[in-house]
Each structure stands twice: as structure tokens, then as C-alpha cells.
Design a protein around this motif. Structure first.
Motif, PDB file in Angstrom:
ATOM      1  N   ALA A 106       0.833  -1.209   0.000  1.00 24.88           N
ATOM      2  CA  ALA A 106       0.000   0.000   0.000  1.00 24.88           C
ATOM      3  C   ALA A 106       0.857   1.243   0.000  1.00 24.88           C
ATOM      4  O   ALA A 106       0.597   2.200  -0.717  1.00 24.88           O
ATOM      5  CB  ALA A 106      -0.913   0.000   1.231  1.00 24.88           C
TER       6      ALA A 106
ATOM      7  N   PRO B 122       0.464   8.126  -2.312  1.00 21.96           N
ATOM      8  CA  PRO B 122      -0.763   8.585  -1.692  1.00 21.96           C
ATOM      9  C   PRO B 122      -1.941   8.757  -2.635  1.00 21.96           C
ATOM     10  O   PRO B 122      -3.067   8.816  -2.211  1.00 21.96           O
ATOM     11  CB  PRO B 122      -0.349   9.931  -1.100  1.00 21.96           C
ATOM     12  CG  PRO B 122       0.754  10.410  -1.980  1.00 21.96           C
ATOM     13  CD  PRO B 122       1.491   9.164  -2.390  1.00 21.96           C
TER      14      PRO B 122
ATOM     15  N   ARG C  38      -5.928   7.424  -2.376  1.00 20.09           N
ATOM     16  CA  ARG C  38      -6.247   6.923  -1.048  1.00 20.09           C
ATOM     17  C   ARG C  38      -7.714   7.222  -0.699  1.00 20.09           C
ATOM     18  O   ARG C  38      -8.295   8.202  -1.153  1.00 20.09           O
ATOM     19  CB  ARG C  38      -5.357   7.577   0.007  1.00 20.09           C
ATOM     20  CG  ARG C  38      -3.871   7.298  -0.151  1.00 20.09           C
ATOM     21  CD  ARG C  38      -3.526   5.891   0.246  1.00 20.09           C
ATOM     22  NE  ARG C  38      -2.082   5.681   0.234  1.00 20.09           N
ATOM     23  CZ  ARG C  38      -1.524   4.485   0.343  1.00 20.09           C
ATOM     24  NH1 ARG C  38      -2.271   3.411   0.473  1.00 20.09           N
ATOM     25  NH2 ARG C  38      -0.203   4.361   0.322  1.00 20.09           N
ATOM     26  N   SER C  39      -8.269   6.384   0.153  1.00 22.67           N
ATOM     27  CA  SER C  39      -9.601   6.622   0.699  1.00 22.67           C
ATOM     28  C   SER C  39      -9.452   7.535   1.912  1.00 22.67           C
ATOM     29  O   SER C  39      -8.801   7.174   2.894  1.00 22.67           O
ATOM     30  CB  SER C  39     -10.262   5.302   1.108  1.00 22.67           C
ATOM     31  OG  SER C  39     -11.490   5.534   1.764  1.00 22.67           O
ATOM     32  N   VAL C  40     -10.059   8.702   1.842  1.00 16.39           N
ATOM     33  CA  VAL C  40      -9.903   9.742   2.859  1.00 16.39           C
ATOM     34  C   VAL C  40     -11.255  10.069   3.480  1.00 16.39           C
ATOM     35  O   VAL C  40     -12.265  10.166   2.775  1.00 16.39           O
ATOM     36  CB  VAL C  40      -9.319  11.031   2.242  1.00 16.39           C
ATOM     37  CG1 VAL C  40      -9.258  12.150   3.274  1.00 16.39           C
ATOM     38  CG2 VAL C  40      -7.943  10.767   1.650  1.00 16.39           C
TER      39      VAL C  40
ATOM     40  N   ASP D   1      -6.967  11.862  -4.279  1.00 20.58           N
ATOM     41  CA  ASP D   1      -7.557  10.962  -3.300  1.00 20.58           C
ATOM     42  C   ASP D   1      -9.072  10.891  -3.474  1.00 20.58           C
ATOM     43  O   ASP D   1      -9.699  11.792  -4.022  1.00 20.58           O
ATOM     44  CB  ASP D   1      -7.235  11.437  -1.882  1.00 20.58           C
ATOM     45  CG  ASP D   1      -5.760  11.293  -1.534  1.00 20.58           C
ATOM     46  OD1 ASP D   1      -5.081  10.478  -2.171  1.00 20.58           O
ATOM     47  OD2 ASP D   1      -5.292  12.005  -0.628  1.00 20.58           O
TER      48      ASP D   1
ATOM     49  N   GLU E 283      -8.167   5.137   4.702  1.00 18.74           N
ATOM     50  CA  GLU E 283      -6.710   5.070   4.856  1.00 18.74           C
ATOM     51  C   GLU E 283      -6.137   6.360   5.435  1.00 18.74           C
ATOM     52  O   GLU E 283      -5.057   6.356   6.015  1.00 18.74           O
ATOM     53  CB  GLU E 283      -6.064   4.806   3.495  1.00 18.74           C
ATOM     54  CG  GLU E 283      -6.472   3.479   2.870  1.00 18.74           C
ATOM     55  CD  GLU E 283      -6.085   3.409   1.409  1.00 18.74           C
ATOM     56  OE1 GLU E 283      -5.091   2.724   1.098  1.00 18.74           O
ATOM     57  OE2 GLU E 283      -6.772   4.056   0.581  1.00 18.74           O
ATOM     58  N   VAL E 284      -6.862   7.442   5.242  1.00 20.73           N
ATOM     59  CA  VAL E 284      -6.460   8.751   5.777  1.00 20.73           C
ATOM     60  C   VAL E 284      -7.659   9.332   6.519  1.00 20.73           C
ATOM     61  O   VAL E 284      -8.729   9.519   5.926  1.00 20.73           O
ATOM     62  CB  VAL E 284      -6.020   9.715   4.661  1.00 20.73           C
ATOM     63  CG1 VAL E 284      -5.720  11.099   5.236  1.00 20.73           C
ATOM     64  CG2 VAL E 284      -4.807   9.167   3.914  1.00 20.73           C
TER      65      VAL E 284
ATOM     66  N   TRP F 257      -0.849   0.486   6.716  1.00 18.78           N
ATOM     67  CA  TRP F 257      -0.554   1.861   6.269  1.00 18.78           C
ATOM     68  C   TRP F 257      -1.709   2.744   6.708  1.00 18.78           C
ATOM     69  O   TRP F 257      -2.874   2.342   6.654  1.00 18.78           O
ATOM     70  CB  TRP F 257      -0.430   1.935   4.748  1.00 18.78           C
ATOM     71  CG  TRP F 257       0.156   3.232   4.229  1.00 18.78           C
ATOM     72  CD1 TRP F 257       1.460   3.465   3.921  1.00 18.78           C
ATOM     73  CD2 TRP F 257      -0.541   4.467   3.983  1.00 18.78           C
ATOM     74  NE1 TRP F 257       1.622   4.765   3.498  1.00 18.78           N
ATOM     75  CE2 TRP F 257       0.413   5.406   3.525  1.00 18.78           C
ATOM     76  CE3 TRP F 257      -1.870   4.863   4.114  1.00 18.78           C
ATOM     77  CZ2 TRP F 257       0.072   6.707   3.189  1.00 18.78           C
ATOM     78  CZ3 TRP F 257      -2.218   6.174   3.786  1.00 18.78           C
ATOM     79  CH2 TRP F 257      -1.249   7.084   3.317  1.00 18.78           C
ATOM     80  N   GLY F 258      -1.389   3.939   7.134  1.00 15.27           N
ATOM     81  CA  GLY F 258      -2.461   4.861   7.485  1.00 15.27           C
ATOM     82  C   GLY F 258      -1.922   6.200   7.926  1.00 15.27           C
ATOM     83  O   GLY F 258      -0.765   6.336   8.334  1.00 15.27           O
TER      84      GLY F 258
ATOM     85  N   THR G 157      -0.195  13.873   5.399  1.00 19.50           N
ATOM     86  CA  THR G 157      -0.889  12.677   4.922  1.00 19.50           C
ATOM     87  C   THR G 157      -0.222  12.064   3.694  1.00 19.50           C
ATOM     88  O   THR G 157      -0.721  11.079   3.148  1.00 19.50           O
ATOM     89  CB  THR G 157      -2.360  12.994   4.581  1.00 19.50           C
ATOM     90  OG1 THR G 157      -2.413  14.054   3.614  1.00 19.50           O
ATOM     91  CG2 THR G 157      -3.125  13.402   5.829  1.00 19.50           C
TER      92      THR G 157
ATOM     93  N   GLU H 182       3.453  10.731   1.444  1.00 22.07           N
ATOM     94  CA  GLU H 182       4.631   9.886   1.656  1.00 22.07           C
ATOM     95  C   GLU H 182       5.824  10.674   2.183  1.00 22.07           C
ATOM     96  O   GLU H 182       6.688  10.131   2.860  1.00 22.07           O
ATOM     97  CB  GLU H 182       5.014   9.187   0.343  1.00 22.07           C
ATOM     98  CG  GLU H 182       4.034   8.097  -0.077  1.00 22.07           C
ATOM     99  CD  GLU H 182       3.873   7.009   0.972  1.00 22.07           C
ATOM    100  OE1 GLU H 182       4.847   6.708   1.703  1.00 22.07           O
ATOM    101  OE2 GLU H 182       2.766   6.459   1.084  1.00 22.07           O
TER     102      GLU H 182
END
Length: 250
Positions: free
Chosen positions: A11, A16, A19-21, A43, A86-87, A135-136, A228, A230
Motif C-alpha cells: 500500500a 498517496p 487513497r480513501s480519505v 484521493d 486510509e487517511v 498503512w495509514g 498525509t 509519503e
């Protein structure tokens, strides 16, 4: 001796983008600026809102973050549409100001539940999915007054200060799974909430702010976007002030 970095999880290596935020209280002010900034990054962004209408272009999930059943339902809706969160940006907050001796239990309990207890609630739900993905990113929105104190805001400052201890404890609990937990502490920011500050108190805050001005929601969003991504993968348990210097050194 030089330490050798461990292998990145699948992941994490994907970056980033996409990502699901979830941004709580993301229908206005700082929350909306954060949501739009992360959506512009690519995202998949959902926001919670309690009243009114959800913002265009974002997945709106109606949710009172003080209600466990509604929070559970919100996370299920986001997971169905975007995948597990994830965020998480825990931004929802309110004020009920007044001197302590004049504050009723309702004003105290409502602020503590919305600004602190609800953050524990949503962080717990988010962490479950993040642990599986190894990951988060959790970012908790505090306030510069958590460090300076503020007369008439004992309930608010107590809650916002509590977010620091929460973040640092979660950083220890979740760090081994590649999950970071950080705090952003805005100072004076041009939002609806700022309009409720008395002019005399506003002048005092500006006098305590080296840059001598209020910030913008976009400036706070930039800090959240960094934490949020990398680039901030080795930052956890940190407090990042976005305050023009208000409260620096605390």
C-alpha cells in the motif's frame, strides 16, 4: 552503523494518490479546504456533515460524530464507496464559550464529546481498517489555544489539549503497522468560527501572533496534505502549528 530501511508495504509503495480519505466536519471552513486539497491530489475523499448540504464533488456522509451508531454507519458507507479509510482527518469541532464558573454541564459535556471523545471514536474505527493494510495517516486538528490557554474557553482548550496526548499514545500503539498520527494546531484562521471572536479578543490574539495576521483555511490544508503524504512517512506524534507564531515555544 547505518540502519537499513525495511521494505515498504504494497500500500505504501503505491503512493498517496487514490487513497480513501475521510474528513470529519468537512463541509465548511478548514475541513472543506482540507477535503478539496486532498481531492485535488487524486484521493477519494468523503466528508461528514451534520446539517445542511454536502459540498459538490465530494462524497457527503451525514453523521453526528458524537453518536456511535452514526459513526459506524458513516464508516460503512465510505468503505462501500471508496474502500476502507486510509487517511482520517479529525476536524469536526464546536465551541460553547464562557467562564468556567458560568459554564453549565451541557456546555462542558457537548464540547468535550464533540472535540475529544468523538475523535477517539472515529480514530478507533479508522484504525481497524488501517491495521489490515499496514498503512495509514491520522491527523487530528487541534488549536494553538490548547498551548496558550484562553479565558472563557476552558472546555474547548481542555479538549484540544487532549488531542495531543491522544495522538502521541496512538503513535505508539499504531506505529509498528506503518500508521502515523499527528496533530495540526491552527491559530487565527479566517472561518465562520473566527467571526464569533469578540473584536477586543481578536486584537489580543493578533498582538500575540508574530506574523500579525489571520491565516487561511488553505494554509492549514497544505500542512494536512503534507502530513498525509509519503514525504511525511517518518513523522509521527508531532504537533505542527499553523498559527503565524501564536503559541510558539509551547
Amino acid at each position: 552503523m547505518t540502519a537499513t530501511p525495511g521494505p515498504a508495504s504494497p500500500a505504501a509503495s503505491s503512493g498517496p494518490s487514490g487513497r480513501s480519505v475521510l474528513v470529519t466536519g468537512g463541509n465548511r471552513g478548514i475541513g472543506l479546504a482540507v477535503a478539496r486539497s486532498l481531492a485535488a491530489r487524486g484521493d477519494r475523499v468523503a466528508v461528514t456533515y451534520r446539517t445542511g448540504e454536502p459540498p459538490e464533488g465530494l462524497l457527503g456522509v451525514q453523521c453526528d460524530v458524537t453518536d456511535e451508531a452514526q459513526v459506524e454507519r458513516a464508516f460503512k458507507e465510505v468503505a462501500a464507496a471508496h474502500g476502507d479509510v486510509e487517511v482520517l482527518v479529525a476536524n469536526a469541532g464546536i465551541t460553547r464559550d464562557g467562564l468556567l464558573l458560568a459554564l453549565g454541564d451541557d456546555a462542558i459535556d457537548t464540547v468535550l464529546d464533540t472535540n475529544l471523545r468523538s475523535v477517539i471514536r472515529v480514530a478507533k474505527h479508522a484504525a481497524r481498517g488501517m491495521l489490515g493494510g499496514r498503512w495509514g495517516r491520522l491527523v487530528l486538528i487541534s488549536s494553538a489555544v490548547a498551548f496558550t490557554g484562553s479565558p472563557g474557553q476552558t472546555n474547548y482548550t481542555a479538549a484540544k489539549s487532549g488531542l495531543v496526548g491522544l495522538a502521541r499514545s496512538l503513535a505508539w500503539e499504531l506505529g509498528s503497522r506503518g500508521i502515523t498520527v499527528n496533530v495540526v494546531a491552527p491559530g487565527l484562521v479566517e472561518t465562520d468560527m473566527l467571526r464569533d471572536v469578540r473584536p477586543a479578543r481578536m486584537d489580543q490574539y493578533l498582538a500575540m501572533t508574530p506574523l500579525g495576521r489571520a491565516g487561511s483555511a488553505d494554509e492549514v490544508a497544505a500542512a494536512v496534505r503534507f502530513l498525509t503524504g509519503e514525504e511525511a512517512s517518518y513523522i509521527t506524534g508531532a504537533v505542527l502549528p499553523v498559527s503565524g507564531g501564536l503559541g510558539m515555544g509551547h
